[in-house]
Design a protein around this motif. Structure first.
Motif, PDB file in Angstrom:
ATOM      1  N   LEU A 121       0.344  -1.495   0.118  1.00 33.34           N
ATOM      2  CA  LEU A 121       0.321   0.101  -0.204  1.00 33.34           C
ATOM      3  C   LEU A 121       1.146   1.052   0.246  1.00 33.34           C
ATOM      4  CD1 LEU A 121      -3.472   1.298  -0.180  1.00 33.34           C
ATOM      5  CD2 LEU A 121      -3.052   0.567   2.957  1.00 33.34           C
ATOM      6  N   TRP A 122       1.757   1.044   1.034  1.00 29.29           N
ATOM      7  CA  TRP A 122       2.760   2.050   0.649  1.00 29.29           C
ATOM      8  C   TRP A 122       3.225   2.298  -0.337  1.00 29.29           C
ATOM      9  CZ3 TRP A 122       2.566   6.228   3.205  1.00 29.29           C
ATOM     10  CH2 TRP A 122       4.075   6.983   3.085  1.00 29.29           C
ATOM     11  N   GLU A 123       3.975   1.089  -1.233  1.00 31.32           N
ATOM     12  CA  GLU A 123       4.299   2.048  -2.562  1.00 31.32           C
ATOM     13  C   GLU A 123       3.988   2.759  -3.482  1.00 31.32           C
ATOM     14  OE1 GLU A 123       5.714  -1.826  -4.357  1.00 31.32           O
ATOM     15  OE2 GLU A 123       6.670  -2.334  -3.070  1.00 31.32           O
ATOM     16  N   HIS A 124       2.701   2.863  -2.973  1.00 31.67           N
ATOM     17  CA  HIS A 124       0.878   3.597  -3.892  1.00 31.67           C
ATOM     18  C   HIS A 124       1.281   5.098  -2.926  1.00 31.67           C
ATOM     19  CE1 HIS A 124       0.232   0.188  -6.470  1.00 31.67           C
ATOM     20  NE2 HIS A 124       0.301  -0.647  -5.847  1.00 31.67           N
ATOM     21  N   LEU A 125       1.373   5.316  -2.038  1.00 26.82           N
ATOM     22  CA  LEU A 125       1.112   6.239  -1.253  1.00 26.82           C
ATOM     23  C   LEU A 125       2.389   7.058  -1.107  1.00 26.82           C
ATOM     24  CD1 LEU A 125      -1.188   5.131   1.559  1.00 26.82           C
ATOM     25  CD2 LEU A 125      -1.975   6.519  -0.562  1.00 26.82           C
ATOM     26  N   GLU A 126       3.471   6.352  -0.639  1.00 34.70           N
ATOM     27  CA  GLU A 126       4.259   7.322  -0.792  1.00 34.70           C
ATOM     28  C   GLU A 126       4.732   8.390  -1.404  1.00 34.70           C
ATOM     29  OE1 GLU A 126       9.443   6.348   1.106  1.00 34.70           O
ATOM     30  OE2 GLU A 126       8.630   4.878  -0.606  1.00 34.70           O
ATOM     31  N   ARG A 127       4.449   8.636  -2.374  1.00 32.73           N
ATOM     32  CA  ARG A 127       4.911   9.543  -3.169  1.00 32.73           C
ATOM     33  C   ARG A 127       4.236  11.595  -2.855  1.00 32.73           C
ATOM     34  NH1 ARG A 127       5.793  10.069  -9.819  1.00 32.73           N
ATOM     35  NH2 ARG A 127       6.193  12.513  -9.923  1.00 32.73           N
ATOM     36  N   SER A 128       3.075  10.792  -3.091  1.00 39.74           N
ATOM     37  CA  SER A 128       1.919  11.740  -2.221  1.00 39.74           C
ATOM     38  C   SER A 128       2.308  11.885  -0.708  1.00 39.74           C
ATOM     39  CB  SER A 128       0.613  11.072  -2.569  1.00 39.74           C
ATOM     40  OG  SER A 128       0.760  11.320  -3.861  1.00 39.74           O
ATOM     41  N   TRP A 129       1.716  10.839  -0.260  1.00 47.24           N
ATOM     42  CA  TRP A 129       2.014  10.919   2.000  1.00 47.24           C
ATOM     43  C   TRP A 129       3.517  10.804   2.868  1.00 47.24           C
ATOM     44  CZ3 TRP A 129      -2.613   7.577   3.217  1.00 47.24           C
ATOM     45  CH2 TRP A 129      -3.790   7.950   3.077  1.00 47.24           C
ATOM     46  N   GLY A 130       3.950  10.640   2.014  1.00 45.25           N
ATOM     47  CA  GLY A 130       5.848  11.054   2.757  1.00 45.25           C
ATOM     48  C   GLY A 130       6.691  11.874   2.959  1.00 45.25           C
ATOM     49  N   PRO A 131       7.654  12.134   3.135  1.00 47.16           N
ATOM     50  CA  PRO A 131       7.894  11.190   4.219  1.00 47.16           C
ATOM     51  C   PRO A 131       7.440  10.884   5.673  1.00 47.16           C
ATOM     52  CG  PRO A 131       9.216  12.686   4.194  1.00 47.16           C
ATOM     53  CD  PRO A 131       8.510  13.386   3.866  1.00 47.16           C
ATOM     54  N   PRO A 132       7.489   9.491   5.886  1.00 50.63           N
ATOM     55  CA  PRO A 132       6.902   9.819   7.074  1.00 50.63           C
ATOM     56  C   PRO A 132       7.471  10.150   8.344  1.00 50.63           C
ATOM     57  CG  PRO A 132       6.913   7.490   7.290  1.00 50.63           C
ATOM     58  CD  PRO A 132       7.745   8.149   5.296  1.00 50.63           C
ATOM     59  N   ARG A 133       6.700   9.790   9.362  1.00 56.31           N
ATOM     60  CA  ARG A 133       8.034  10.579  10.692  1.00 56.31           C
ATOM     61  C   ARG A 133       8.401   9.778  11.077  1.00 56.31           C
ATOM     62  NH1 ARG A 133       6.715   9.661  15.974  1.00 56.31           N
ATOM     63  NH2 ARG A 133       4.215   9.159  15.427  1.00 56.31           N
ATOM     64  N   LEU A 134       7.734   8.114  11.153  1.00 56.81           N
ATOM     65  CA  LEU A 134       8.197   6.837  11.647  1.00 56.81           C
ATOM     66  C   LEU A 134       8.221   5.660  10.653  1.00 56.81           C
ATOM     67  CD1 LEU A 134       9.949   6.712  14.157  1.00 56.81           C
ATOM     68  CD2 LEU A 134       7.947   5.662  15.834  1.00 56.81           C
ATOM     69  N   VAL A 135       8.754   5.455  10.943  1.00 55.73           N
ATOM     70  CA  VAL A 135       8.504   3.591  10.134  1.00 55.73           C
ATOM     71  C   VAL A 135       9.176   1.931  11.606  1.00 55.73           C
ATOM     72  CG1 VAL A 135       9.014   1.943   8.718  1.00 55.73           C
ATOM     73  CG2 VAL A 135       8.677   4.100   7.899  1.00 55.73           C
ATOM     74  N   ARG A 136       7.951   1.018  11.580  1.00 51.93           N
ATOM     75  CA  ARG A 136       8.095   0.717  11.969  1.00 51.93           C
ATOM     76  C   ARG A 136       8.943  -0.854  10.972  1.00 51.93           C
ATOM     77  NH1 ARG A 136      10.847   2.784  16.515  1.00 51.93           N
ATOM     78  NH2 ARG A 136       9.524   3.272  17.550  1.00 51.93           N
ATOM     79  N   ARG A 137       9.462  -0.912  10.435  1.00 47.95           N
ATOM     80  CA  ARG A 137       9.027  -2.598   9.510  1.00 47.95           C
ATOM     81  C   ARG A 137       8.772  -3.366   9.919  1.00 47.95           C
ATOM     82  NH1 ARG A 137      10.690  -1.668   4.465  1.00 47.95           N
ATOM     83  NH2 ARG A 137      11.353  -3.998   3.118  1.00 47.95           N
ATOM     84  N   THR A 138       9.149  -4.380  10.744  1.00 43.81           N
ATOM     85  CA  THR A 138       8.930  -5.369  11.111  1.00 43.81           C
ATOM     86  C   THR A 138       8.259  -5.143  12.816  1.00 43.81           C
ATOM     87  OG1 THR A 138      10.379  -6.359   9.545  1.00 43.81           O
ATOM     88  CG2 THR A 138       9.640  -7.501  11.063  1.00 43.81           C
ATOM     89  N   GLN A 139       7.193  -6.142  12.810  1.00 44.44           N
ATOM     90  CA  GLN A 139       6.814  -6.138  14.085  1.00 44.44           C
ATOM     91  C   GLN A 139       5.861  -7.138  14.427  1.00 44.44           C
ATOM     92  OE1 GLN A 139       3.759  -2.622  13.897  1.00 44.44           O
ATOM     93  NE2 GLN A 139       5.304  -1.563  15.543  1.00 44.44           N
ATOM     94  N   PRO A 140       7.184  -8.574  14.979  1.00 44.02           N
ATOM     95  CA  PRO A 140       6.663  -9.602  14.901  1.00 44.02           C
ATOM     96  C   PRO A 140       5.327  -9.573  15.711  1.00 44.02           C
ATOM     97  CG  PRO A 140       9.349  -9.976  15.684  1.00 44.02           C
ATOM     98  CD  PRO A 140       8.294  -7.883  15.638  1.00 44.02           C
ATOM     99  N   LEU A 141       4.182 -10.575  15.048  1.00 43.50           N
ATOM    100  CA  LEU A 141       2.757 -10.275  16.030  1.00 43.50           C
ATOM    101  C   LEU A 141       2.867 -12.325  16.724  1.00 43.50           C
ATOM    102  CD1 LEU A 141      -0.253  -9.830  15.512  1.00 43.50           C
ATOM    103  CD2 LEU A 141      -0.586 -11.344  13.475  1.00 43.50           C
ATOM    104  N   MET A 142       2.689 -12.007  17.705  1.00 39.31           N
ATOM    105  CA  MET A 142       2.676 -13.712  18.772  1.00 39.31           C
ATOM    106  C   MET A 142       1.329 -13.812  19.545  1.00 39.31           C
ATOM    107  SD  MET A 142       6.518 -12.303  20.274  1.00 39.31           S
ATOM    108  CE  MET A 142       7.849 -13.445  20.801  1.00 39.31           C
ATOM    109  N   VAL A 143       1.774 -14.720  19.680  1.00 33.43           N
ATOM    110  CA  VAL A 143       0.004 -15.936  20.847  1.00 33.43           C
ATOM    111  C   VAL A 143       0.877 -16.171  21.476  1.00 33.43           C
ATOM    112  CG1 VAL A 143      -1.452 -15.422  18.992  1.00 33.43           C
ATOM    113  CG2 VAL A 143      -0.089 -17.883  18.537  1.00 33.43           C
ATOM    114  N   VAL A 144      -0.432 -16.305  22.583  1.00 26.40           N
ATOM    115  CA  VAL A 144       0.230 -16.927  23.140  1.00 26.40           C
ATOM    116  C   VAL A 144      -1.614 -17.856  23.926  1.00 26.40           C
ATOM    117  CG1 VAL A 144      -0.052 -15.385  25.452  1.00 26.40           C
ATOM    118  CG2 VAL A 144       1.004 -18.151  25.857  1.00 26.40           C
ATOM    119  N   ASP A 145      -1.702 -19.084  24.125  1.00 23.54           N
ATOM    120  CA  ASP A 145      -3.481 -20.368  24.043  1.00 23.54           C
ATOM    121  C   ASP A 145      -3.096 -20.205  25.486  1.00 23.54           C
ATOM    122  OD1 ASP A 145      -1.543 -22.478  23.182  1.00 23.54           O
ATOM    123  OD2 ASP A 145      -2.297 -22.617  22.017  1.00 23.54           O
ATOM    124  N   SER A 146      -1.950 -20.129  26.655  1.00 22.75           N
ATOM    125  CA  SER A 146      -2.202 -20.822  28.027  1.00 22.75           C
ATOM    126  C   SER A 146      -1.651 -19.712  28.780  1.00 22.75           C
ATOM    127  CB  SER A 146      -1.465 -21.935  28.192  1.00 22.75           C
ATOM    128  OG  SER A 146      -0.002 -23.009  26.906  1.00 22.75           O
TER     129      SER A 146
END
Length: 282
Positions: A106-131
């Motif tokens: 999505l950002w590839e299409h928006l960056e030219r008009s909306w960039g630069p961003p203030r902050l990018v968190r490029r990789t945020q592991p999504l984690m789960v626990v079930d017990s």
């Protein structure tokens, strides 16, 4: 660019189809699913718009457009269409967040008009626990924050937000009223937990989005002068027990990949990675 007719603004008539699509990834989609369940796609309660992308007449992808722009189940064609609609409207969101690959596309299409961003968190592991975490003693002093304790917990909430996002929520145009309202809602629903010592919060965490399949922890914070002493591990063990008992069979969270102390804590509590999110902040 002109908005493609394949994108439509959705309402309650599409509720079943929207929920079916969201259920394909209940953990990654917990935030949007909770919004949809709470509002039933009533625009007055949704807190934004729900865009649907149709392929061969079938709803195939979604994008929640509110304070956050959140793509759901979107491939390249859908991302291009959502970007066209976002560009036509102009930026209204303070962040783009969601599955890393979709946010990146999505950002590839928006960056030219909306960039630069203030902050990018490029990789945020999504984690789960079930017990409940084995071998980790839950902190009995971590308790539910009462409605009368907003003044007690708010400084910790502001400190957490400022540390994570890089700006104070009180610096918003409304002076932080919307943020304080969200905190009050979480406290009022009994989903904010804290350890209080000598009249101040030294650890806090909240159960954020809640769906029948999963809930999401948020706002995890330990006072800087109390870090490295195991408060977060024991405190989260207590919150996880509450979440599994009261909210959902899966407890999830996401964390910055460079936050090694937090990752070590979550792994010690039994969390496992099931995906990765990305956040682009303005």
């Amino acid at each position: 660019m002109l908005t493609t007719p394949a994108v439509r603004l959705l309402d309650a008539r599409e509720l079943s189809a929207v929920l079916e699509l969201l259920a394909r990834d209940p953990v990654a989609n917990a935030f949007v699913t909770a919004r949809v369940l709470d509002s039933r796609l009533d625009p007055r309660r949704l807190g934004g718009e729900m865009w649907g992308w149709y392929h061969r007449g079938e709803l195939a992808a979604l994008c929640f457009a509110g304070a956050n722009l959140v793509p759901v189940g979107a491939g390249p064609a859908a991302l291009r269409a959502f970007a066209e609609r976002a560009l036509a409207q102009g930026r209204r969101c303070s962040s783009i967040v969601g599955p890393a690959e979709q946010v990146g596309g999505l950002w590839e299409h928006l960056e030219r008009s909306w960039g630069p961003p203030r902050l990018v968190r490029r990789t945020q592991p999504l984690m789960v626990v079930d017990s409940p975490p084995p071998g980790v003693a839950a902190d009995p002093r971590v308790r539910r924050v009462r409605r009368s304790e907003m003044d007690l917990v708010m400084p910790a909430c502001v400190a957490m937000f400022t540390e994570e996002v890089g700006v104070s929520p009180l610096s918003a145009v409304d002076g932080g009223l919307a943020y304080q309202s969200r905190v009050a809602e979480t406290v009022g629903e009994g989903r904010c937990f804290a350890r209080v010592e000598d009249g101040r919060v030294v650890f806090k965490a909240e159960i954020g989005a809640v769906t029948p399949s999963a809930c999401q922890l948020q706002g995890v914070w330990t006072a800087p002068d109390r870090r490295g002493r195991g408060l977060a591990t024991a405190g989260l063990a207590q919150v996880i027990r509450h979440a599994l008992d009261e909210a959902a069979p899966l407890v999830s969270l996401y964390v910055n990949d460079f936050n090694e102390p937090a990752l070590a804590t979550y792994r010690r509590l039994g969390f496992r990675e099931v995906g990765a999110l990305r956040s682009i902040m303005f």
